[in-house]
Write an enzyme that holds these catalytic residues in place. Structure first.
Site, PDB file in Angstrom:
ATOM      1  N   LYS A 174       1.038  -1.158  -0.045  1.00 18.92           N
ATOM      2  CA  LYS A 174      -0.141  -0.029  -0.235  1.00 18.92           C
ATOM      3  C   LYS A 174       1.103   1.261  -0.037  1.00 18.92           C
ATOM      4  O   LYS A 174       1.264   1.567   1.125  1.00 18.92           O
ATOM      5  CB  LYS A 174      -1.033  -0.105   1.157  1.00 18.92           C
ATOM      6  CG  LYS A 174      -2.294   0.752   0.992  1.00 18.92           C
ATOM      7  CD  LYS A 174      -1.952   2.122   0.888  1.00 18.92           C
ATOM      8  CE  LYS A 174      -1.852   2.877   2.196  1.00 18.92           C
ATOM      9  NZ  LYS A 174      -1.945   4.515   1.947  1.00 18.92           N
ATOM     10  N   GLU A 248       9.069   1.394  11.410  1.00 19.80           N
ATOM     11  CA  GLU A 248       9.975   2.600  11.232  1.00 19.80           C
ATOM     12  C   GLU A 248       9.281   3.895  11.442  1.00 19.80           C
ATOM     13  O   GLU A 248       8.667   4.060  10.396  1.00 19.80           O
ATOM     14  CB  GLU A 248      10.900   2.457  10.149  1.00 19.80           C
ATOM     15  CG  GLU A 248      12.282   3.185  10.315  1.00 19.80           C
ATOM     16  CD  GLU A 248      12.181   4.383   9.716  1.00 19.80           C
ATOM     17  OE1 GLU A 248      11.894   5.481  10.346  1.00 19.80           O
ATOM     18  OE2 GLU A 248      12.582   4.654   8.371  1.00 19.80           O
ATOM     19  N   CYS A 282      12.700  11.049   8.221  1.00 20.05           N
ATOM     20  CA  CYS A 282      12.486  10.769   9.472  1.00 20.05           C
ATOM     21  C   CYS A 282      13.780  10.880  10.427  1.00 20.05           C
ATOM     22  O   CYS A 282      13.826  11.219  11.374  1.00 20.05           O
ATOM     23  CB  CYS A 282      12.112   9.265   9.735  1.00 20.05           C
ATOM     24  SG  CYS A 282      13.247   8.005   8.814  1.00 20.05           S
ATOM     25  N   GLU A 382       8.444  16.690  15.900  1.00 19.23           N
ATOM     26  CA  GLU A 382       8.743  16.425  14.634  1.00 19.23           C
ATOM     27  C   GLU A 382       8.202  17.260  13.592  1.00 19.23           C
ATOM     28  O   GLU A 382       6.810  17.334  13.618  1.00 19.23           O
ATOM     29  CB  GLU A 382       8.659  14.970  14.268  1.00 19.23           C
ATOM     30  CG  GLU A 382       9.132  14.470  12.878  1.00 19.23           C
ATOM     31  CD  GLU A 382       9.090  13.138  12.475  1.00 19.23           C
ATOM     32  OE1 GLU A 382       9.889  12.462  11.867  1.00 19.23           O
ATOM     33  OE2 GLU A 382       7.893  12.309  12.933  1.00 19.23           O
TER      34      GLU A 382
END
Length: 479
Positions: A174, A248, A282, A382
């Site tokens: 996906k 992750e 990230c 973040e």
């Protein structure tokens, strides 16, 4: 290229409508892609189950599986320019990044895991029980649901697909709805390489497709890369179903600049580490702990370097910083910049959207804040954009405490000329990967993943082989 979904070796528009994927540099529609449904996910998982149990795949010799992966690598390499351009126009990353990092990394991963296909072994062990032979074997887990992000769509898809296929699994992918095109083109190449129908399936669409894939009872493992918020939901669902899961997730990487650091090297490395792919990484270096005696020098040089960067369409050879992926991401970054100013951080450069010709796309100028403190939101949350924060420190003994004062633990970097200091700090910082005197780097042989809220499990290296296999014990009575 095909823009339908690939299910069981057939390209299909699915049972729902379509959605548009756009060029983030211009806003133009690139393609209409099927909006998958739970029924499409069920069909894809059914095809993957059938393929997993088929003699054509399950009975394939490891050497033959390796040759298929090597053929995929060759096809990616042969179509590198097309794939790199596709990644740039759909995601926004500069062509130098897509052609110089994303595509070569994908090729490297398929070749690396092709090598592992013939080397996945178990062990024998002496037991205390008499007249018993004991051995183990590693077996594929079954159907794997792979959910990939929008920041490095092709590369991160390959991180999951290559080890999953090397170990004999089948997959349903996906891709992120913002950036599906390179994954669909990759699926075409995998089909062209001769991988049997149903081994690799792609269902496009939004979050509901991901939820259906995670919840499907025939999916044995979920591998997800994305936000910590979504990762928590997936972990909870996988935990209830007792599925294997690899996550992750987000990061807020600290960069520690010791008093003896080479400031010019630290500025250059942190600029690349913090602004690669417009900060949509990230593991981006985003909070810089600088010795107070050198904080002004570092801040001024960092701001000047960021200010000098060329922003523009990723297809322009001069571009160093491309657009953010969506208008919503621009709004998110701008909101954090306003929060930083309101909390008292000193804006040294940037803090504005693109204007003029850049106003057509999702551009945001690289932004550097000085005088940031540990309690500010721009230092703790973040942002996933081109926003860098400089935090001066007075006491080196507090560095580890400051660096570890975060929910995240994906990556960290240390800048020091003293190898003893650097390695001591590297041991104490809670992060899955620590770099010393270098920008972030990845290799197929090096394990990748995070601690704390940055995830569960590891990708790449032997660790990915473990993640996609089960260990079976076999006992034989010799009496």
């Amino acid at each position: 290229m095909r823009t339908e979904m690939l299910i069981g070796g057939k390209w299909t528009p699915g049972s729902g409508g379509t959605f548009a994927t756009r060029n983030p540099a211009t806003g133009e529609i690139l393609a209409e892609v099927p909006e998958g449904s739970a029924a499409d996910v069920d069909a894809a998982v059914g095809a993957a189950v059938a393929a997993f149990e088929s003699a054509e795949w399950a009975g394939l010799a490891p050497a033959s599986r390796a040759r298929l992966l090597l053929r995929v690598a060759d096809l990616i390499e042969e179509n590198a320019a097309e794939l790199a351009r596709l990644e740039t126009i759909d995601q926004g990353q500069p062509f130098g990044i897509s052609s110089g990092i994303s595509i070569p990394n994908a090729v490297e991963h398929f070749r690396y895991y092709a090598g592992w296909a013939t080397k996945i072994t178990g062990i024998t062990a002496p037991l205390s029980a008499p007249d018993v032979d004991y051995r183990t074997r590693r077996e594929p887990v079954g159907v794997c649901g792979l959910i990939t992000p929008w920041n490095f769509p092709l590369m991160i898809a390959v991180w999951k697909i290559a080890p999953a296929l090397a170990t004999g699994n089948t997959v349903v992918i996906k891709p992120a709805e913002q950036t599906p095109l390179s994954t669909l083109r990759l699926a075409e190449l995998i089909e062209q390489a001769g991988v049997p129908a149903g081994v690799v399936n792609v269902v496009t669409g939004g979050p509901e497709v991901g939820r259906a894939l995670v919840a499907h009872p025939a999916v044995a493992k979920i591998s997800f890369t994305g936000s910590t918020e979504v990762g928590r939901e997936i972990a909870a669902e996988a935990g209830r179903a007792l599925k294997k899961v690899s996550l992750e997730l987000g990061g807020k990487a600290p960069s520690i600049i010791a008093a003896d650091a080479d400031i010019d090297a630290a500025v250059a490395g942190n600029l690349m580490g913090g602004l690669l792919n417009s900060g949509q990484v990230c593991a981006a270096y985003t909070r810089f702990y600088v010795d107070a005696r050198r904080a002004d020098e570092f801040s001024e040089k960092l701001a000047a370097a960021a200010r000098s960067m060329t922003i523009g369409n990723g297809l322009d050879a001069a571009t160093q910083l491309g657009p953010l992926v969506t208008p919503e991401q621009v709004d998110r970054v701008d909101a954090y910049v306003r929060i930083g100013k309101a909390e008292g951080a000193q804006l040294l450069t940037g803090g504005t959207r693109g204007d003029g010709e850049l106003a057509r796309g999702n551009f945001y100028r690289p932004t550097v804040f000085g005088g940031v403190t540990q309690d500010m939101r721009i230092a703790r949350e973040e942002i996933f954009g081109p926003v860098l924060s400089v935090l001066p420190y007075d006491d080196p003994d507090q560095l580890v405490e400051l660096a570890n004062d975060t929910d995240y633990g994906l990556a960290a970097v240390i800048w020091s000329r003293d190898v003893r200091v650097a390695n001591r700090l590297a041991q104490q910082v809670r992060a899955g990967t620590v770099y010393i005197n270098m920008p972030p780097f990845l290799d197929a042989a090096a394990a990748w993943g995070g601690m704390k809220a940055s995830g569960l499990g590891r990708e790449m290296g032997w660790e990915a082989i473990e993640a996609f296999t089960e260990v079976k014990s076999i006992w034989t009575n010799l009496a």
